[in-house]
Motif scaffolding. Structure first.
Motif, PDB file in Angstrom:
ATOM      1  N   GLY A   1       0.793  -1.277  -0.084  1.00  0.00           N
ATOM      2  CA  GLY A   1       0.179   0.085   0.185  1.00  0.00           C
ATOM      3  C   GLY A   1       0.974   1.126   0.014  1.00  0.00           C
ATOM      4  O   GLY A   1       1.724   1.514   0.913  1.00  0.00           O
TER       5      GLY A   1
ATOM      6  N   MET B   1       0.050   7.616   2.904  1.00  0.00           N
ATOM      7  CA  MET B   1       0.617   7.321   4.068  1.00  0.00           C
ATOM      8  C   MET B   1       1.577   6.064   3.806  1.00  0.00           C
ATOM      9  O   MET B   1       2.957   6.053   4.459  1.00  0.00           O
ATOM     10  CB  MET B   1      -0.484   6.624   5.229  1.00  0.00           C
ATOM     11  CG  MET B   1       0.028   6.245   6.561  1.00  0.00           C
ATOM     12  SD  MET B   1       1.067   7.419   7.224  1.00  0.00           S
ATOM     13  CE  MET B   1       0.073   8.457   8.111  1.00  0.00           C
ATOM     14  N   GLY B   2       1.219   4.996   3.067  1.00  0.00           N
ATOM     15  CA  GLY B   2       2.366   3.990   2.672  1.00  0.00           C
ATOM     16  C   GLY B   2       3.553   4.650   2.115  1.00  0.00           C
ATOM     17  O   GLY B   2       4.709   3.967   2.627  1.00  0.00           O
TER      18      GLY B   2
ATOM     19  N   ARG C   1      -1.718  -1.863  -5.425  1.00  0.00           N
ATOM     20  CA  ARG C   1      -2.610  -2.266  -6.463  1.00  0.00           C
ATOM     21  C   ARG C   1      -2.529  -1.336  -7.756  1.00  0.00           C
ATOM     22  O   ARG C   1      -2.179  -2.033  -8.835  1.00  0.00           O
ATOM     23  CB  ARG C   1      -4.199  -2.170  -5.692  1.00  0.00           C
ATOM     24  CG  ARG C   1      -5.197  -2.520  -6.994  1.00  0.00           C
ATOM     25  CD  ARG C   1      -6.465  -2.175  -6.106  1.00  0.00           C
ATOM     26  NE  ARG C   1      -6.724  -0.648  -5.838  1.00  0.00           N
ATOM     27  CZ  ARG C   1      -7.773  -0.306  -5.248  1.00  0.00           C
ATOM     28  NH1 ARG C   1      -8.977  -1.081  -5.025  1.00  0.00           N
ATOM     29  NH2 ARG C   1      -7.909   0.782  -5.123  1.00  0.00           N
ATOM     30  N   THR C   2      -2.120  -0.293  -7.549  1.00  0.00           N
ATOM     31  CA  THR C   2      -1.813   0.626  -8.966  1.00  0.00           C
ATOM     32  C   THR C   2      -0.404   0.637  -8.738  1.00  0.00           C
ATOM     33  O   THR C   2       0.264   1.752  -8.193  1.00  0.00           O
ATOM     34  CB  THR C   2      -2.616   2.040  -8.679  1.00  0.00           C
ATOM     35  OG1 THR C   2      -3.914   1.667  -8.450  1.00  0.00           O
ATOM     36  CG2 THR C   2      -2.424   3.006  -9.879  1.00  0.00           C
TER      37      THR C   2
ATOM     38  N   ARG D   1      -7.823  -8.944   2.438  1.00  0.00           N
ATOM     39  CA  ARG D   1      -8.065  -9.428   1.014  1.00  0.00           C
ATOM     40  C   ARG D   1      -6.683  -9.173   0.320  1.00  0.00           C
ATOM     41  O   ARG D   1      -6.425 -10.146  -0.606  1.00  0.00           O
ATOM     42  CB  ARG D   1      -9.314  -8.794   0.245  1.00  0.00           C
ATOM     43  CG  ARG D   1     -10.597  -9.636   0.654  1.00  0.00           C
ATOM     44  CD  ARG D   1     -11.614  -8.998  -0.228  1.00  0.00           C
ATOM     45  NE  ARG D   1     -12.288  -7.889   0.663  1.00  0.00           N
ATOM     46  CZ  ARG D   1     -12.198  -6.417  -0.198  1.00  0.00           C
ATOM     47  NH1 ARG D   1     -11.581  -6.295  -1.364  1.00  0.00           N
ATOM     48  NH2 ARG D   1     -12.792  -5.460   0.466  1.00  0.00           N
TER      49      ARG D   1
ATOM     50  N   ASP E   1      -6.086   2.076   9.556  1.00  0.00           N
ATOM     51  CA  ASP E   1      -7.049   2.668  10.524  1.00  0.00           C
ATOM     52  C   ASP E   1      -8.361   1.875  10.396  1.00  0.00           C
ATOM     53  O   ASP E   1      -8.889   1.408   9.425  1.00  0.00           O
ATOM     54  CB  ASP E   1      -7.567   4.089  10.280  1.00  0.00           C
ATOM     55  CG  ASP E   1      -6.360   4.997  10.637  1.00  0.00           C
ATOM     56  OD1 ASP E   1      -5.583   4.501  11.186  1.00  0.00           O
ATOM     57  OD2 ASP E   1      -6.530   6.126  10.512  1.00  0.00           O
TER      58      ASP E   1
HETATM   59  N1  LIG Z   1      -2.691  10.142   4.886  1.00  0.00           N
HETATM   60  C1  LIG Z   1      -2.540  10.374   6.218  1.00  0.00           C
HETATM   61  O1  LIG Z   1      -2.101  11.627   6.291  1.00  0.00           O
HETATM   62  C2  LIG Z   1      -2.967   9.712   7.071  1.00  0.00           C
HETATM   63  C3  LIG Z   1      -2.987   9.874   8.557  1.00  0.00           C
HETATM   64  C4  LIG Z   1      -3.237   9.081   9.212  1.00  0.00           C
HETATM   65  C5  LIG Z   1      -3.854   7.690   9.139  1.00  0.00           C
HETATM   66  N2  LIG Z   1      -3.706   7.335   7.720  1.00  0.00           N
HETATM   67  C6  LIG Z   1      -4.179   5.986   7.578  1.00  0.00           C
HETATM   68  O2  LIG Z   1      -3.496   5.442   6.428  1.00  0.00           O
HETATM   69  C7  LIG Z   1      -4.026   4.448   5.578  1.00  0.00           C
HETATM   70  C8  LIG Z   1      -3.753   4.602   4.276  1.00  0.00           C
HETATM   71  O3  LIG Z   1      -4.094   5.942   4.043  1.00  0.00           O
HETATM   72  P1  LIG Z   1      -3.690   6.820   2.803  1.00  0.00           P
HETATM   73  O4  LIG Z   1      -3.899   8.221   3.316  1.00  0.00           O
HETATM   74  O5  LIG Z   1      -2.474   6.325   2.415  1.00  0.00           O
HETATM   75  O6  LIG Z   1      -4.783   6.510   1.734  1.00  0.00           O
HETATM   76  P2  LIG Z   1      -4.667   6.952   0.286  1.00  0.00           P
HETATM   77  O7  LIG Z   1      -3.683   7.640  -0.327  1.00  0.00           O
HETATM   78  O8  LIG Z   1      -6.080   7.339  -0.394  1.00  0.00           O
HETATM   79  O9  LIG Z   1      -4.129   5.393  -0.296  1.00  0.00           O
HETATM   80  C9  LIG Z   1      -5.252   4.291  -0.216  1.00  0.00           C
HETATM   81  C10 LIG Z   1      -4.096   3.331  -0.365  1.00  0.00           C
HETATM   82  O10 LIG Z   1      -5.151   1.938  -0.173  1.00  0.00           O
HETATM   83  C11 LIG Z   1      -5.096   1.270  -1.269  1.00  0.00           C
HETATM   84  N3  LIG Z   1      -6.345   0.454  -1.418  1.00  0.00           N
HETATM   85  C12 LIG Z   1      -7.555   1.089  -0.905  1.00  0.00           C
HETATM   86  N4  LIG Z   1      -8.638  -0.082  -1.155  1.00  0.00           N
HETATM   87  C13 LIG Z   1      -7.991  -1.109  -1.769  1.00  0.00           C
HETATM   88  C14 LIG Z   1      -8.282  -2.372  -2.208  1.00  0.00           C
HETATM   89  N5  LIG Z   1      -9.569  -2.555  -2.149  1.00  0.00           N
HETATM   90  N6  LIG Z   1      -7.428  -3.254  -2.710  1.00  0.00           N
HETATM   91  C15 LIG Z   1      -6.224  -2.753  -2.779  1.00  0.00           C
HETATM   92  N7  LIG Z   1      -5.647  -1.927  -2.296  1.00  0.00           N
HETATM   93  C16 LIG Z   1      -6.626  -0.721  -1.806  1.00  0.00           C
HETATM   94  C17 LIG Z   1      -4.859   2.135  -2.355  1.00  0.00           C
HETATM   95  O11 LIG Z   1      -4.393   1.336  -3.567  1.00  0.00           O
HETATM   96  P3  LIG Z   1      -4.505   2.287  -5.039  1.00  0.00           P
HETATM   97  O12 LIG Z   1      -3.361   3.212  -5.136  1.00  0.00           O
HETATM   98  O13 LIG Z   1      -4.377   1.145  -5.868  1.00  0.00           O
HETATM   99  O14 LIG Z   1      -5.848   2.790  -5.191  1.00  0.00           O
HETATM  100  C18 LIG Z   1      -3.580   2.977  -1.474  1.00  0.00           C
HETATM  101  O15 LIG Z   1      -2.562   2.123  -1.559  1.00  0.00           O
HETATM  102  C19 LIG Z   1      -5.608   4.696   6.134  1.00  0.00           C
HETATM  103  O16 LIG Z   1      -5.964   3.771   7.198  1.00  0.00           O
HETATM  104  C20 LIG Z   1      -5.525   5.964   6.761  1.00  0.00           C
HETATM  105  O17 LIG Z   1      -6.752   6.154   7.720  1.00  0.00           O
HETATM  106  C21 LIG Z   1      -3.564   8.214   6.870  1.00  0.00           C
END
Ligand SMILES: NC(=O)c1ccc[n+]([C@@H]2O[C@H](COP(=O)([O-])OP(=O)(O)OC[C@H]3O[C@@H](n4cnc5c(N)ncnc54)[C@H](OP(=O)(O)O)[C@@H]3O)[C@@H](O)[C@H]2O)c1
Length: 296
Positions: free
Chosen positions: A17, A21-22, A41-42, A82, A101
């Motif tokens: 991921g 965040m990842g 995934r992407t 999954r 989260d």
């Molecule tokens: N961003 C922040 O500042 C922040 C802060 C605190 C906590 N978090 C937590 O960190 C986690 C990730 O958030 P993010 O901010 O990185 O979100 P994001 O930028 O929207 O990225 C979402 C990630 O999840 C993947 N994903 C979502 N649905 C999927 C599925 N069904 N199968 C495979 N991959 C899937 C996406 O893959 P694709 O690229 O292929 O769509 C992408 O790698 C969440 O739990 C969020 O609450 C984030």
């Protein structure tokens, strides 16, 4: 310890991921000099990390078998499970750190699923936004396998200087995160309501803070006593009995109404205090209101 889980200074790390965040997590490992494999995934969303030295895995299985430490950060714990499913038995003997989260129940389901596959499991609740990852002040609450936490403490330390194992139960860090956020929103809503009140009089909020900041800043110092009162189920009125709070809350509601300021928030507080006083708790402290929220 199995043969895949041997400690060395910088074990290979996998990050599954690479959203906002990842990517920040993978970057922290790259900056720390850890061999870092990424899968998303992407696939195009790993390009920037690959250009900075990460290895792109073609499949989740490939990603998981790249090393002993597998981090996952995606949207939703259903998705996390999954995504990991195709790796199946390859998870055995590895440590999965889930930084996704969710509710405590969702996290515990992933923990049980991973344990069934022989993985060691930690949940990490990251208490910062992505740009804060790696900051010495960034907190991460961990729950789960203590031995795995100790084994990978140096690697996990790269995500935030204030990482702590808070429980052997993987669901607890999610509750910690919610408790911090709930407290934050309560405080911010109270402050913004106050700001609307002050603004309606043409008072600059910043100027108010110059005069009254010490009174506002003192409030968090009450929390340890309130916590003790809640834990002991004793509600001594050390900082003002509910009967003293009541007229002040009534004034806040009245002032808000008179100025056309939304009175729902102070009105809610007034309802809580009035009910507790009506139930015979007029001489108790504010911590008595925890009963309203359904403490068991
Ligand atoms: N961003 C922040 O500042 C922040 C802060 C605190 C906590 N978090 C937590 O960190 C986690 C990730 O958030 P993010 O901010 O990185 O979100 P994001 O930028 O929207 O990225 C979402 C990630 O999840 C993947 N994903 C979502 N649905 C999927 C599925 N069904 N199968 C495979 N991959 C899937 C996406 O893959 P694709 O690229 O292929 O769509 C992408 O790698 C969440 O739990 C969020 O609450 C984030």
């Amino acid at each position: 310890m199995t043969n895949v889980e041997k400690s060395d200074d910088r074990p290979a790390v996998t990050v599954i991921g690479t959203g906002e965040m990842g990517s920040a997590i993978a970057d922290a490992f790259l900056r720390g000099g850890y061999p870092t494999t990424v899968w998303n995934r992407t696939a195009g969303r790993t390009d920037a990390l690959v250009s900075r030295g990460a290895r792109r895995a073609a499949t989740v299985h490939d990603a998981v078998t790249a090393g002993p430490l597998v981090m996952i950060s995606v949207k939703g714990n259903d998705a996390a499970r999954r995504i990991l499913e195709p790796a199946g038995d390859a998870l055995a003997g590895r440590t999965v750190v889930n930084l996704t989260d969710g509710t405590s129940g969702e996290v515990r389901e992933v923990a049980a699923w991973a344990a069934d596959r022989g993985a060691r499991y930690l949940h990490g609740q990251i208490m910062t936004i992505a740009p804060g990852v790696g900051h010495p002040e960034a907190a991460v609450f961990y729950g789960g396998d203590e031995a795995a936490y100790e084994l990978y403490r140096p690697a996990l330390g790269l995500l935030g200087g204030r990482g702590t194992l808070v429980s052997a139960d993987a669901g607890v860090p999610a509750l910690y995160g919610m408790a911090v956020h709930g407290t934050m929103w309560g405080m911010l809503n109270g402050f913004l309501h106050a700001a609307a009140l002050l603004s309606s009089e043409g008072i600059e909020v910043r100027r108010f803070l110059e005069h009254a900041g010490a009174s506002v800043s003192a409030l968090p110092s009450l929390l340890p006593s309130i916590a003790d009162e809640v834990d002991r189920r004793e509600h001594a009125a050390e900082y003002g009995a509910l009967r003293h709070h009541l007229p002040s809350v009534e004034d806040l509601v009245g002032e808000s109404r008179a100025r056309g300021i939304d009175d729902e928030l102070p009105g809610y507080t007034l309802g809580l205090v009035t009910r507790a006083v009506g139930e015979g708790h007029a001489d108790d402290g504010y911590s008595r209101l925890v009963d309203h929220f359904g403490r068991r």
